[in-house]
Design a protein around this motif. Structure first.
Motif, PDB file in Angstrom:
ATOM      1  N   THR A 164       0.697  -1.158   0.012  1.00 40.23           N
ATOM      2  CA  THR A 164       0.121   0.101  -0.053  1.00 40.23           C
ATOM      3  C   THR A 164       0.387   1.501   0.085  1.00 40.23           C
ATOM      4  OG1 THR A 164      -1.726  -1.133   1.317  1.00 40.23           O
ATOM      5  CG2 THR A 164      -1.914   1.440   1.475  1.00 40.23           C
ATOM      6  N   ALA A 165       1.836   1.528   1.729  1.00 43.20           N
ATOM      7  CA  ALA A 165       2.655   2.019   0.913  1.00 43.20           C
ATOM      8  C   ALA A 165       3.005   2.622  -0.352  1.00 43.20           C
ATOM      9  CB  ALA A 165       3.774   2.289   2.097  1.00 43.20           C
ATOM     10  N   LEU A 166       3.971   1.350  -1.021  1.00 37.42           N
ATOM     11  CA  LEU A 166       4.750   1.678  -2.632  1.00 37.42           C
ATOM     12  C   LEU A 166       3.544   2.602  -3.439  1.00 37.42           C
ATOM     13  CD1 LEU A 166       4.619  -0.101  -4.777  1.00 37.42           C
ATOM     14  CD2 LEU A 166       5.167  -2.162  -2.991  1.00 37.42           C
ATOM     15  N   VAL A 167       2.140   1.787  -3.555  1.00 37.13           N
ATOM     16  CA  VAL A 167       1.664   2.741  -4.351  1.00 37.13           C
ATOM     17  C   VAL A 167       1.261   4.158  -4.776  1.00 37.13           C
ATOM     18  CG1 VAL A 167      -1.463   2.732  -4.856  1.00 37.13           C
ATOM     19  CG2 VAL A 167       0.190   0.394  -4.979  1.00 37.13           C
ATOM     20  N   PHE A 168       1.603   4.463  -3.168  1.00 35.64           N
ATOM     21  CA  PHE A 168       1.267   6.226  -3.100  1.00 35.64           C
ATOM     22  C   PHE A 168       2.208   6.172  -3.427  1.00 35.64           C
ATOM     23  CE2 PHE A 168      -2.594   4.380  -0.556  1.00 35.64           C
ATOM     24  CZ  PHE A 168      -3.199   5.582  -0.606  1.00 35.64           C
ATOM     25  N   SER A 169       3.676   6.033  -3.211  1.00 36.18           N
ATOM     26  CA  SER A 169       4.921   6.587  -2.993  1.00 36.18           C
ATOM     27  C   SER A 169       4.623   6.709  -4.711  1.00 36.18           C
ATOM     28  CB  SER A 169       5.615   6.115  -2.490  1.00 36.18           C
ATOM     29  OG  SER A 169       6.387   4.601  -3.119  1.00 36.18           O
ATOM     30  N   ALA A 170       4.816   5.806  -5.410  1.00 38.23           N
ATOM     31  CA  ALA A 170       4.971   5.741  -6.775  1.00 38.23           C
ATOM     32  C   ALA A 170       4.242   6.598  -7.691  1.00 38.23           C
ATOM     33  CB  ALA A 170       4.147   4.155  -7.166  1.00 38.23           C
ATOM     34  N   ILE A 171       2.675   7.583  -7.144  1.00 36.40           N
ATOM     35  CA  ILE A 171       2.557   8.027  -7.771  1.00 36.40           C
ATOM     36  C   ILE A 171       2.442   9.269  -6.816  1.00 36.40           C
ATOM     37  CG2 ILE A 171      -0.453   9.429  -7.769  1.00 36.40           C
ATOM     38  CD1 ILE A 171      -1.368   6.240  -7.356  1.00 36.40           C
ATOM     39  N   ASP A 172       2.979   9.028  -5.619  1.00 41.02           N
ATOM     40  CA  ASP A 172       3.797  10.698  -5.321  1.00 41.02           C
ATOM     41  C   ASP A 172       4.803  11.334  -5.919  1.00 41.02           C
ATOM     42  OD1 ASP A 172       5.135  12.352  -3.953  1.00 41.02           O
ATOM     43  OD2 ASP A 172       6.312  11.096  -2.847  1.00 41.02           O
ATOM     44  N   GLY A 173       5.336  10.595  -6.941  1.00 38.98           N
ATOM     45  CA  GLY A 173       6.693  10.858  -8.119  1.00 38.98           C
ATOM     46  C   GLY A 173       6.700  10.952  -8.570  1.00 38.98           C
ATOM     47  N   ALA A 174       5.563  10.859  -9.609  1.00 39.77           N
ATOM     48  CA  ALA A 174       5.106  11.817 -10.605  1.00 39.77           C
ATOM     49  C   ALA A 174       4.698  13.229 -10.438  1.00 39.77           C
ATOM     50  CB  ALA A 174       3.609  11.282 -11.307  1.00 39.77           C
ATOM     51  N   PHE A 175       3.828  13.489  -9.276  1.00 40.31           N
ATOM     52  CA  PHE A 175       2.804  14.983  -8.832  1.00 40.31           C
ATOM     53  C   PHE A 175       4.696  15.649  -8.266  1.00 40.31           C
ATOM     54  CE2 PHE A 175      -0.837  13.051  -8.457  1.00 40.31           C
ATOM     55  CZ  PHE A 175      -1.499  13.546  -9.173  1.00 40.31           C
ATOM     56  N   LEU A 176       6.063  15.294  -7.665  1.00 36.49           N
ATOM     57  CA  LEU A 176       6.827  15.511  -7.188  1.00 36.49           C
ATOM     58  C   LEU A 176       7.946  16.158  -8.375  1.00 36.49           C
ATOM     59  CD1 LEU A 176       7.999  16.400  -4.449  1.00 36.49           C
ATOM     60  CD2 LEU A 176       8.889  13.462  -4.651  1.00 36.49           C
ATOM     61  N   LYS A 177       7.934  15.660  -9.237  1.00 41.77           N
ATOM     62  CA  LYS A 177       8.923  16.154 -10.114  1.00 41.77           C
ATOM     63  C   LYS A 177       8.440  16.906 -10.762  1.00 41.77           C
ATOM     64  CE  LYS A 177      10.551  13.841 -14.416  1.00 41.77           C
ATOM     65  NZ  LYS A 177      11.885  14.077 -14.462  1.00 41.77           N
ATOM     66  N   LYS A 178       6.998  17.126 -11.696  1.00 41.36           N
ATOM     67  CA  LYS A 178       6.212  18.186 -12.006  1.00 41.36           C
ATOM     68  C   LYS A 178       6.694  19.767 -10.927  1.00 41.36           C
ATOM     69  CE  LYS A 178       1.911  18.100 -13.930  1.00 41.36           C
ATOM     70  NZ  LYS A 178       0.742  17.510 -13.571  1.00 41.36           N
ATOM     71  N   ALA A 179       6.433  19.459  -9.571  1.00 45.03           N
ATOM     72  CA  ALA A 179       6.921  19.883  -8.638  1.00 45.03           C
ATOM     73  C   ALA A 179       7.999  21.127  -8.789  1.00 45.03           C
ATOM     74  CB  ALA A 179       6.099  20.526  -6.822  1.00 45.03           C
ATOM     75  N   ILE A 180       8.602  20.011  -8.620  1.00 45.80           N
ATOM     76  CA  ILE A 180      10.227  20.553  -8.983  1.00 45.80           C
ATOM     77  C   ILE A 180      10.670  20.984 -10.342  1.00 45.80           C
ATOM     78  CG2 ILE A 180      13.098  18.879  -8.946  1.00 45.80           C
ATOM     79  CD1 ILE A 180      11.622  16.963  -7.022  1.00 45.80           C
ATOM     80  N   LEU A 181      10.310  20.183 -11.363  1.00 44.71           N
ATOM     81  CA  LEU A 181      10.197  20.729 -12.562  1.00 44.71           C
ATOM     82  C   LEU A 181      10.127  22.276 -12.718  1.00 44.71           C
ATOM     83  CD1 LEU A 181       9.316  18.348 -14.891  1.00 44.71           C
ATOM     84  CD2 LEU A 181      11.719  18.741 -14.257  1.00 44.71           C
ATOM     85  N   LEU A 182       8.921  23.294 -12.063  1.00 48.10           N
ATOM     86  CA  LEU A 182       7.476  24.053 -11.591  1.00 48.10           C
ATOM     87  C   LEU A 182       8.563  24.924 -10.585  1.00 48.10           C
ATOM     88  CD1 LEU A 182       4.638  23.203 -12.393  1.00 48.10           C
ATOM     89  CD2 LEU A 182       5.399  24.026 -13.946  1.00 48.10           C
ATOM     90  N   SER A 183       9.705  24.793  -9.546  1.00 46.82           N
ATOM     91  CA  SER A 183       9.859  25.303  -8.401  1.00 46.82           C
ATOM     92  C   SER A 183      11.737  25.064  -9.234  1.00 46.82           C
ATOM     93  CB  SER A 183      10.076  24.981  -7.605  1.00 46.82           C
ATOM     94  OG  SER A 183       9.636  23.537  -7.295  1.00 46.82           O
ATOM     95  N   THR A 184      12.330  23.972  -7.605  1.00 45.10           N
ATOM     96  CA  THR A 184      13.656  24.205  -7.721  1.00 45.10           C
ATOM     97  C   THR A 184      14.065  22.679  -6.949  1.00 45.10           C
ATOM     98  OG1 THR A 184      13.669  25.493  -5.786  1.00 45.10           O
ATOM     99  CG2 THR A 184      14.796  26.475  -7.684  1.00 45.10           C
ATOM    100  N   PRO A 185      14.369  21.509  -6.899  1.00 45.84           N
ATOM    101  CA  PRO A 185      14.623  20.619  -5.930  1.00 45.84           C
ATOM    102  C   PRO A 185      14.404  21.511  -4.424  1.00 45.84           C
ATOM    103  CG  PRO A 185      16.408  20.019  -7.747  1.00 45.84           C
ATOM    104  CD  PRO A 185      15.530  21.445  -7.611  1.00 45.84           C
ATOM    105  N   THR A 186      15.523  22.116  -4.037  1.00 45.14           N
ATOM    106  CA  THR A 186      14.780  22.864  -3.091  1.00 45.14           C
ATOM    107  C   THR A 186      13.421  22.970  -2.099  1.00 45.14           C
ATOM    108  OG1 THR A 186      17.453  23.115  -3.155  1.00 45.14           O
ATOM    109  CG2 THR A 186      16.017  24.677  -1.427  1.00 45.14           C
ATOM    110  N   ILE A 187      13.216  24.006  -3.427  1.00 47.36           N
ATOM    111  CA  ILE A 187      11.438  24.502  -2.922  1.00 47.36           C
ATOM    112  C   ILE A 187      11.303  23.040  -2.744  1.00 47.36           C
ATOM    113  CG2 ILE A 187       9.785  25.812  -3.798  1.00 47.36           C
ATOM    114  CD1 ILE A 187      11.520  27.910  -4.997  1.00 47.36           C
TER     115      ILE A 187
END
Length: 297
Positions: A164-187
């Motif tokens: 269950t945890a890895l399902v949530f984290s796998a989907i989380d990775g896609a949204f996190l990458k989009k956020a990183i590309l729209l800001s910076t890894p630090t932000i």
């Protein structure tokens, strides 16, 4: 310049491969001392967020797009739920089993691609799935059992929680990458901490209002373990963000699975878990399958 970026990305992946299993060690040690997984995760988010404000005073709070806020909000929510399930699984299960199980994240990525993007895996991708499933049998099955492969193995509570945890984290990775590309890894890292803390705090207020004082005293009494956890989680997430900024999500997630081998070794070193040779073989097979899916699937 490209060589420098490649070197930094490679370094981030290598550091993450060691830091992530180490964070799992600290999480398991704390839960063995009666720390609640939800409280451990909430405190981790909170202190990491404060550390960001101290170390990076130049953090930007304005000028971020609506898409960024939507992406980081969803990433924070999914990561929070996934992390709580992960720590709960570590509380009752073996690190040498639960670490390699994370390779199933690649299969989750394939399923998401089939249903949402109409991306049908090729023969190498199917071969990767077979390797992950076959390798997981060696990791999950107990040495005193002589039965063949059975889905009943995956009905064990710790395995269900980890999946269950890895399902949530796998989907989380896609949204996190989009956020990183729209800001910076630090932000992205900072707001990942902030939203994770807010969500866990709400959860604590609803379910643990009478326990927070005891849990706070427990973390203080084991402060060195908790500090180790903060450093390991912070390094894990920051290096993950740096890798995601330069690599496709599937590729990065597959490379992260190399930590499965470290998890098995840490399980033996810190908790004296058994059947390490068989689990190492299974973890290696699962890791090979995950890389096949990402590179050739």
């Amino acid at each position: 310049m490209a060589l420098i970026i490649l070197s930094l990305t490679t370094g981030a992946v290598l550091i993450r491969i060691v830091a992530n299993p180490l964070s799992n060690v600290f999480q398991k040690q704390l839960t063995q001392r009666s720390a609640e997984p939800l409280f451990v995760i909430s405190a981790t988010y909170g202190f990491l967020g404060l550390a960001c404000l101290v170390v990076w005073p130049q953090l930007r709070f304005e000028g971020l797009s609506i898409v960024f806020w939507q992406s980081i909000l969803l990433a924070g929510l999914l990561a929070m739920v996934g992390n709580v399930f992960l720590v709960k699984a570590l509380q009752i299960g073996d690190l040498s089993v639960l670490g390699p199980i994370n390779a199933y994240k690649s299969i989750v990525g394939i399923l998401i691609g089939i249903f949402l993007l109409n991306e049908v895996p090729g023969w190498w991708g199917l071969a990767g799935i077979v390797l992950i499933v076959g390798g997981s049998y060696l990791v999950v099955n107990q040495s005193d059992q002589h039965t063949g492969f059975s889905w009943a193995l995956f009905q064990r509570p710790e395995i269900k929680l980890r999946l269950t945890a890895l399902v949530f984290s796998a989907i989380d990775g896609a949204f996190l990458k989009k956020a990183i590309l729209l800001s910076t890894p630090t932000i992205a890292f900072f707001y990942w901490c902030v939203f994770g803390f807010i969500f866990t705090l709400i959860w604590i207020l609803l379910t643990m209002r009478r326990q927070w004082r005891h849990q706070t005293k427990l973390l203080v009494s084991h402060k060195f373990t908790f500090i180790g956890l903060l450093v390991a989680v912070g390094v894990t997430q920051m290096t993950s963000n740096l890798a995601l900024a330069q690599l496709p999500v599937g590729y990065a997630l597959a490379l992260f699975q190399l930590s499965a081998l470290i998890s098995v070794l840490f399980g033996y070193q810190f908790f004296r878990e058994q059947d390490i040779g068989r689990k190492l073989t299974g973890a290696l097979i699962m890791t090979t399958g995950a890389i096949l899916i990402a590179l050739l699937g």
